[in-house]
Motif scaffolding. Sequence first.
Motif, PDB file in Angstrom:
ATOM      1  N   PRO B 213       0.821  -1.213   0.000  1.00 33.74           N
ATOM      2  CA  PRO B 213       0.000   0.000   0.000  1.00 33.74           C
ATOM      3  C   PRO B 213       0.857   1.266   0.000  1.00 33.74           C
ATOM      4  O   PRO B 213       1.989   1.254   0.483  1.00 33.74           O
ATOM      5  CB  PRO B 213      -0.783  -0.116   1.312  1.00 33.74           C
ATOM      6  N   GLU B 214       0.318   2.322  -0.570  1.00 35.33           N
ATOM      7  CA  GLU B 214       0.929   3.651  -0.445  1.00 35.33           C
ATOM      8  C   GLU B 214       1.050   3.935   1.044  1.00 35.33           C
ATOM      9  O   GLU B 214       0.069   3.827   1.771  1.00 35.33           O
ATOM     10  CB  GLU B 214       0.009   4.671  -1.122  1.00 35.33           C
ATOM     11  N   SER B 215       2.245   4.283   1.497  1.00 32.42           N
ATOM     12  CA  SER B 215       2.419   4.386   2.948  1.00 32.42           C
ATOM     13  C   SER B 215       3.512   5.369   3.317  1.00 32.42           C
ATOM     14  O   SER B 215       4.580   5.409   2.688  1.00 32.42           O
ATOM     15  CB  SER B 215       2.784   2.998   3.501  1.00 32.42           C
ATOM     16  N   GLN B 216       3.252   6.136   4.337  1.00 31.94           N
ATOM     17  CA  GLN B 216       4.259   7.057   4.870  1.00 31.94           C
ATOM     18  C   GLN B 216       5.476   6.291   5.384  1.00 31.94           C
ATOM     19  O   GLN B 216       6.597   6.790   5.397  1.00 31.94           O
ATOM     20  CB  GLN B 216       3.625   7.889   5.999  1.00 31.94           C
ATOM     21  N   ALA B 217       5.241   5.032   5.758  1.00 26.69           N
ATOM     22  CA  ALA B 217       6.320   4.225   6.344  1.00 26.69           C
ATOM     23  C   ALA B 217       7.493   4.051   5.382  1.00 26.69           C
ATOM     24  O   ALA B 217       8.639   3.938   5.809  1.00 26.69           O
ATOM     25  CB  ALA B 217       5.780   2.856   6.753  1.00 26.69           C
ATOM     26  N   VAL B 218       7.200   4.047   4.053  1.00 24.04           N
ATOM     27  CA  VAL B 218       8.266   3.850   3.075  1.00 24.04           C
ATOM     28  C   VAL B 218       9.233   5.029   3.086  1.00 24.04           C
ATOM     29  O   VAL B 218      10.458   4.856   3.094  1.00 24.04           O
ATOM     30  CB  VAL B 218       7.672   3.629   1.665  1.00 24.04           C
ATOM     31  N   LEU B 219       8.676   6.242   3.138  1.00 26.30           N
ATOM     32  CA  LEU B 219       9.528   7.437   3.186  1.00 26.30           C
ATOM     33  C   LEU B 219      10.253   7.514   4.533  1.00 26.30           C
ATOM     34  O   LEU B 219      11.442   7.841   4.590  1.00 26.30           O
ATOM     35  CB  LEU B 219       8.691   8.694   2.936  1.00 26.30           C
ATOM     36  N   ASN B 220       9.556   7.192   5.598  1.00 25.86           N
ATOM     37  CA  ASN B 220      10.207   7.165   6.915  1.00 25.86           C
ATOM     38  C   ASN B 220      11.412   6.240   6.885  1.00 25.86           C
ATOM     39  O   ASN B 220      12.475   6.564   7.420  1.00 25.86           O
ATOM     40  CB  ASN B 220       9.239   6.674   7.994  1.00 25.86           C
ATOM     41  N   ALA B 221      11.220   5.069   6.269  1.00 30.16           N
ATOM     42  CA  ALA B 221      12.281   4.061   6.242  1.00 30.16           C
ATOM     43  C   ALA B 221      13.477   4.547   5.438  1.00 30.16           C
ATOM     44  O   ALA B 221      14.625   4.391   5.865  1.00 30.16           O
ATOM     45  CB  ALA B 221      11.756   2.754   5.661  1.00 30.16           C
TER      46      ALA B 221
END
Lengths: 88, 271
Positions: B213-221
């Motif tokens: 899913p599109e997720s803020q977690a990817v950018l955070n990571a």
Amino acid sequence: MSIFSYLLPKKQSSASVAKERLQIIVARERSTRGGPDYLPQLQEELLQVVRKYVPVDQDAVNIQLDRESGCEILELNITLPEEAAQQS
Amino acid sequence: MTKIVVVTSGKGGVGKTTTSAALATGLALRGFKTTVIDFDVGLRNLDLIMGCERRVVYDLVNVISGDANIKQALIKDKKVDNLFILPASQTRDKDALTTEGVEGVLNALRDDMKMDYIICDSPAGIEKGALMAAYFADEAVVVTNPEVSSVRDSDRIIGILASKTRRAEQGEGDIPARLLLTRYSPERVENGQMLSVEDVQEILAIELLGVIPESQAVLNASNAGSPVILDIDSDAGQAYSDAVARFLGDQLPHRFVNVNKKGLFGRLFGG
């Protein structure tokens, strides 16, 4: 949302437009896949020759390369416009 | 037996490096000795996503040209056991990648380093770097966004995988290629604004490995330099974990593909 919006014909969603466009372009690109690199140029030059005699559209020439047990068949389809066909 | 996996897409910016990092980390977490190689010579980025950018001494091209051996160039991950990174060269260009050179590196990882998995992070495009990343692969993961240009480029890459790998050239048939759909937004799919996972699958006609899913977690990571799969509370991290399990043969239902229906309470007070 007003009650009338239920009565009006539903506008096609952008996702379904995307799907249709993709299905067409992907099918077209798959048909030329694996063919020799000169196919597009061959198509272009054939088109120029045909156009010297008959006014045809850009997409009136269709080239397909089929492989059948060891031999290759180059299939060339030229759709002539109706007026030209009647003249002859 | 060592398995070589290429992570590819054709189009840039769809999540190849994020996926390579997550897949390699996930396999290492399960005890498989894994190396992830950055094939994007000239535009190295895997090191940043893996959080080892300050430990790069030698790179892929150094090993190919014989300036360093594979042991010197491999970076051992600090967070996860069994995980190694082979960065791309930042100064050379993609012509430095030769078929023999890449084969030598892969052989060294297999025979000397005893890797279980080698993940090849392909650059965008269909040029030398991408072809080299795919050439020796036993399997492929095709990363795609639910968006027209990405789907079209993926179809092109699937065609290249079917003809331009070593296995294809030797007449051993296509390598298995599986689809990973990233940046998926179930809400937008439901509103008819985004291609659905079924649409993309129907067009590309390959097996589905997972939906991220599109997720803020990817950018955070990526901000933190820690593969998103290690963020086990996040939706994207869990989706990648599922994808790794499926990659290894587990049958799991696809999560994060439907809109979470909010209850009355959620609708009244939820954001």
